[in-house]
Write a protein that holds these residues in place. Structure first.
Motif, PDB file in Angstrom:
ATOM      1  N   ARG A 139     132.067  89.682 -49.367  1.00  0.00           N
ATOM      2  CA  ARG A 139     131.367  90.129 -50.567  1.00  0.00           C
ATOM      3  C   ARG A 139     130.116  89.322 -50.905  1.00  0.00           C
ATOM      4  O   ARG A 139     129.381  89.689 -51.823  1.00  0.00           O
ATOM      5  N   MET A 140     129.830  88.267 -50.127  1.00  0.00           N
ATOM      6  CA  MET A 140     128.566  87.574 -50.315  1.00  0.00           C
ATOM      7  C   MET A 140     127.387  88.494 -50.012  1.00  0.00           C
ATOM      8  O   MET A 140     126.269  88.264 -50.481  1.00  0.00           O
ATOM      9  N   VAL A 141     127.624  89.566 -49.241  1.00  0.00           N
ATOM     10  CA  VAL A 141     126.547  90.519 -48.969  1.00  0.00           C
ATOM     11  C   VAL A 141     126.067  91.171 -50.264  1.00  0.00           C
ATOM     12  O   VAL A 141     124.887  91.531 -50.388  1.00  0.00           O
ATOM     13  N   GLU A 142     126.950  91.309 -51.249  1.00  0.00           N
ATOM     14  CA  GLU A 142     126.554  91.877 -52.531  1.00  0.00           C
ATOM     15  C   GLU A 142     125.602  90.947 -53.268  1.00  0.00           C
ATOM     16  O   GLU A 142     124.678  91.391 -53.955  1.00  0.00           O
ATOM     17  N   VAL A 143     125.822  89.636 -53.126  1.00  0.00           N
ATOM     18  CA  VAL A 143     124.920  88.651 -53.725  1.00  0.00           C
ATOM     19  C   VAL A 143     123.577  88.661 -52.984  1.00  0.00           C
ATOM     20  O   VAL A 143     122.515  88.596 -53.591  1.00  0.00           O
ATOM     21  N   ILE A 201     125.060  70.689 -55.890  1.00  0.00           N
ATOM     22  CA  ILE A 201     125.190  69.699 -56.971  1.00  0.00           C
ATOM     23  C   ILE A 201     126.611  69.151 -57.023  1.00  0.00           C
ATOM     24  O   ILE A 201     126.827  67.963 -57.281  1.00  0.00           O
ATOM     25  N   VAL A 202     127.600  70.007 -56.767  1.00  0.00           N
ATOM     26  CA  VAL A 202     129.002  69.570 -56.811  1.00  0.00           C
ATOM     27  C   VAL A 202     129.503  69.175 -55.429  1.00  0.00           C
ATOM     28  O   VAL A 202     130.699  68.946 -55.226  1.00  0.00           O
ATOM     29  N   GLY A 203     128.586  69.109 -54.451  1.00  0.00           N
ATOM     30  CA  GLY A 203     128.970  68.667 -53.111  1.00  0.00           C
ATOM     31  C   GLY A 203     129.629  69.728 -52.281  1.00  0.00           C
ATOM     32  O   GLY A 203     130.478  69.416 -51.434  1.00  0.00           O
ATOM     33  N   GLY A 204     129.247  70.992 -52.484  1.00  0.00           N
ATOM     34  CA  GLY A 204     129.891  72.068 -51.767  1.00  0.00           C
ATOM     35  C   GLY A 204     128.930  73.086 -51.193  1.00  0.00           C
ATOM     36  O   GLY A 204     127.725  73.047 -51.434  1.00  0.00           O
ATOM     37  N   VAL A 205     129.499  74.003 -50.426  1.00  0.00           N
ATOM     38  CA  VAL A 205     128.781  75.137 -49.853  1.00  0.00           C
ATOM     39  C   VAL A 205     129.485  76.402 -50.332  1.00  0.00           C
ATOM     40  O   VAL A 205     130.707  76.517 -50.188  1.00  0.00           O
ATOM     41  N   PRO A 206     128.756  77.362 -50.911  1.00  0.00           N
ATOM     42  CA  PRO A 206     129.427  78.552 -51.441  1.00  0.00           C
ATOM     43  C   PRO A 206     129.981  79.443 -50.331  1.00  0.00           C
ATOM     44  O   PRO A 206     129.368  79.596 -49.280  1.00  0.00           O
ATOM     45  N   HIS A 207     131.139  79.993 -50.572  1.00  0.00           N
ATOM     46  CA  HIS A 207     131.683  80.985 -49.639  1.00  0.00           C
ATOM     47  C   HIS A 207     132.728  81.813 -50.362  1.00  0.00           C
ATOM     48  O   HIS A 207     133.226  81.442 -51.438  1.00  0.00           O
ATOM     49  N   MET A 208     133.060  82.950 -49.758  1.00  0.00           N
ATOM     50  CA  MET A 208     134.055  83.843 -50.335  1.00  0.00           C
ATOM     51  C   MET A 208     135.422  83.506 -49.760  1.00  0.00           C
ATOM     52  O   MET A 208     135.608  83.489 -48.536  1.00  0.00           O
ATOM     53  N   ALA A 209     136.366  83.231 -50.642  1.00  0.00           N
ATOM     54  CA  ALA A 209     137.737  82.964 -50.204  1.00  0.00           C
ATOM     55  C   ALA A 209     138.379  84.265 -49.728  1.00  0.00           C
ATOM     56  O   ALA A 209     137.910  85.364 -50.027  1.00  0.00           O
TER      57      ALA A 209
END
Length: 378
Positions: A139-143, A201-209
């Motif tokens: 669903r990151m494709v929607e973003v 900023i929080v030390g992460g990489v966004p992804h869809m679980a």
């Protein structure tokens, strides 16, 4: 790592089980159909992509009323205009055991083919069955598709996670501690890039679980959570290693993003081992100097840059140099980002999964970036 029961884990280790797939169809938040039969599944996850998960499935359908499931208009059930498939892998052993594991929540992005088997009875056309092939992306494709259409800035400076929810509209799994947004910026056109800067900023990489929520994978690998091994008690069927200098850096240069002079805020170099960099004015080292230039709208001072540099250097240096290619008995718990130990009989490797491929076969392929290697002592 996807959560599975201990019983399911034991079945997978035993290596004798059946694997099948089904899917639930959703549109506009409503489940339209539960348990669509799915054949010929093929799924790929790659941590290097903005959209990490993709796949293809074929839905095979027979309707008691002789209706077609092949989409022809945007409002049809399987049309690629907002419809989603939540896909499940079903691990079973005859009638003694069965467990359904959600492997992903995907957006239907295209329908490469849709075929109906037709029977003509007199003057009546009856659809015996439909066979519909679907291309899917997480669903990151929607973003990615939702570009910024006007200049805007963060609406909530006090919380990275709240701003991530505002940017995407997704439900969240808050996998990392929250933090305030240090600096108000003007978002560019790319919404995924804005989300990536936020999660940094929080030390992460966004992804869809796999459950369809937006989460963040920590940049810094955690401890190993499971083991893969060869031998009678293991599930690995084939293993190979590789080395590549492409995109392997031994220095990080953090520059101010908004400064036309590209002011350097901090730099840090590997100082020991085979990747050590040539020191200023010193003797040239074998790998010399391979800098990775980095900037972020949220890093504006030397202090912030100095705090970020060690983690970035660890991310861009050693883990990218060596990788393992592993073929193993299909394990539906494996996800990109997992840290696992791999025992090949001679050494125990610690790897972070960067790619994995899953299908209907009894084996799957995993690529892991090597974090460490220890020679086994008998």
């Amino acid at each position: 790592m996807r959560l599975i029961s201990d019983a399911c884990r034991d079945v997978i280790r035993g290596g004798s089980f059946d694997l099948s797939y089904s899917a639930d169809l959703y549109y506009d938040g409503q489940r339209l159909f539960e348990g669509l039969p799915v054949v010929d599944p093929s799924f790929d996850w790659d941590a290097s992509g903005a959209i990490e998960g993709s796949g293809t499935v074929t839905v095979v359908w027979t309707d008691d009323q002789g209706k077609s499931l092949s989409p022809h208009e945007p409002q049809d059930w399987l049309a690629p205009f907002g419809a989603r498939l939540v896909v499940y892998a079903i691990v079973s052993v005859g009638s003694a055991f069965s467990e359904r594991v959600q492997i992903g929540d995907f957006t239907i992005v295209s329908v490469p083919s849709a075929d109906d088997s037709v029977f003509i009875f007199g003057e009546t056309r009856i659809v015996v069955g439909s066979k519909v092939k679907l291309n899917l992306k997480d669903r990151m494709v929607e973003v990615q598709r939702d570009r910024f259409t006007r200049l805007s800035s963060p609406s909530n400076m006090s919380s990275v996670w709240a701003e991530a929810a505002a940017l995407t509209g997704f439900q969240l799994t808050r996998s990392l501690p929250d933090a305030a947004i240090r600096r108000s910026v003007v978002y560019e056109e790319d919404r995924v890039a804005a989300l990536t800067d936020l999660m940094a900023i929080v030390g992460g990489v966004p992804h869809m679980a796999s459950d369809g929520t937006l989460t963040a994978r920590p940049v810094t690998p955690g401890p190993a959570t499971a083991e893969l091994r060869v031998g009678p008690r293991g599930t690995i069927t084939q293993i190979g290693s590789s080395l590549d200098s492409e995109q392997v850096y031994n220095g990080v240069i953090i520059r101010a993003e908004s400064n036309e002079q590209q002011q350097v805020l901090a730099e840090l170099w590997v100082q020991s081992g085979p990747l050590r960099a040539t020191p200023a004015g010193g003797e040239r080292t074998p790998y010399h100097r391979v800098p990775r230039f980095y900037s972020s709208p949220q890093i504006t001072t030397g202090t912030q840059a100095a705090q970020a540099a060690p983690g970035l250097l660890a991310q861009y240096s050693q883990p990218r140099a060596s990788s393992l290619e592993i073929q193993c008995i299909t394990d539906v718990s494996v996800e990109v980002g997992d840290v696992r130990t791999v025992d090949d009989g001679q050494a125990t490797w610690t790897v972070r999964v960067s790619k994995c491929m899953l299908g209907s076969a009894g084996t799957m392929t995993i690529t892991g970036d090597v974090l460490s290697r220890a020679v086994n002592v008998s």
